[in-house]
Motif scaffolding. Structure first.
Motif, PDB file in Angstrom:
ATOM      1  N   LYS A 100      50.188   8.608  75.902  1.00  0.00           N
ATOM      2  CA  LYS A 100      51.019   7.531  75.352  1.00  0.00           C
ATOM      3  C   LYS A 100      52.262   7.355  76.213  1.00  0.00           C
ATOM      4  N   GLY A 101      53.050   6.359  75.867  1.00  0.00           N
ATOM      5  CA  GLY A 101      54.296   6.121  76.573  1.00  0.00           C
ATOM      6  C   GLY A 101      55.329   7.189  76.263  1.00  0.00           C
TER       7      GLY A 101
ATOM      8  N   THR B 271      57.398   3.263  84.507  1.00  0.00           N
ATOM      9  CA  THR B 271      56.441   3.297  83.408  1.00  0.00           C
ATOM     10  C   THR B 271      55.891   4.715  83.377  1.00  0.00           C
TER      11      THR B 271
ATOM     12  N   PHE C  40      53.546   7.593  81.476  1.00  0.00           N
ATOM     13  CA  PHE C  40      52.525   7.977  80.514  1.00  0.00           C
ATOM     14  C   PHE C  40      52.570   9.493  80.398  1.00  0.00           C
TER      15      PHE C  40
END
Length: 142
Positions: free
Chosen positions: A3-4, A48, A50
């Motif tokens: 997930k982030g 970004t 993860f």
């Protein structure tokens, strides 16, 4: 689960970042990584990210900048060789049609990992800061 990144977990991934860099790059003085710690922590939210999280524990993470560049892929020492890095990389391949990165030539384990995942060396260069040889690598969706 992948997930982030939640902002509250930045210290957890920075711990992994530091330990993994020192372990994987024994040819670079530890002080180099320690000196860059605060800078990386500051710019991390611009990427970004993860994370691979199991329960409440982050076991690894990958950071993407400029839409296609892998700024880093790190797995905690305790969870090496469990497929976490591969899962994180596959997640990114699902989101991006092309990915690039730079890897130190002496980091044979990482170099082989990326080759196994379809990355090709496109260029050899000297890193401006460390003076170590690194390879630029590229993966493209077929």
């Amino acid at each position: 689960m992948i997930k982030g990144l939640e902002d509250s977990k930045i210290d957890s991934i920075m711990k992994i970042w530091l330990e993994a860099n020192i372990r994987a790059h024994d040819f670079i003085p530890q002080d180099y990584w320690k000196a860059n710690y605060e800078y990386v922590k500051k710019v991390l939210p611009e990427a970004t990210i993860f994370v691979y999280e199991d329960g409440d524990e982050i076991k690894g993470f990958i950071g993407i900048i400029q839409e296609t560049y892998i700024a880093g892929l790190f797995v905690s020492d305790k969870y090496q060789n469990e497929g976490i890095g591969s899962k994180l990389l596959e997640k990114c391949k699902d989101h991006y049609p092309a990915l690039s990165l730079d890897v130190y030539a002496k980091n044979i384990k990482a170099l082989n990992f990326y080759k196994k995942h379809g990355f090709k060396v496109t260029k050899e260069k000297e890193n401006d800061e460390t003076r170590e040889i690194e390879y630029s690598m590229l993966w493209k969706m077929i």
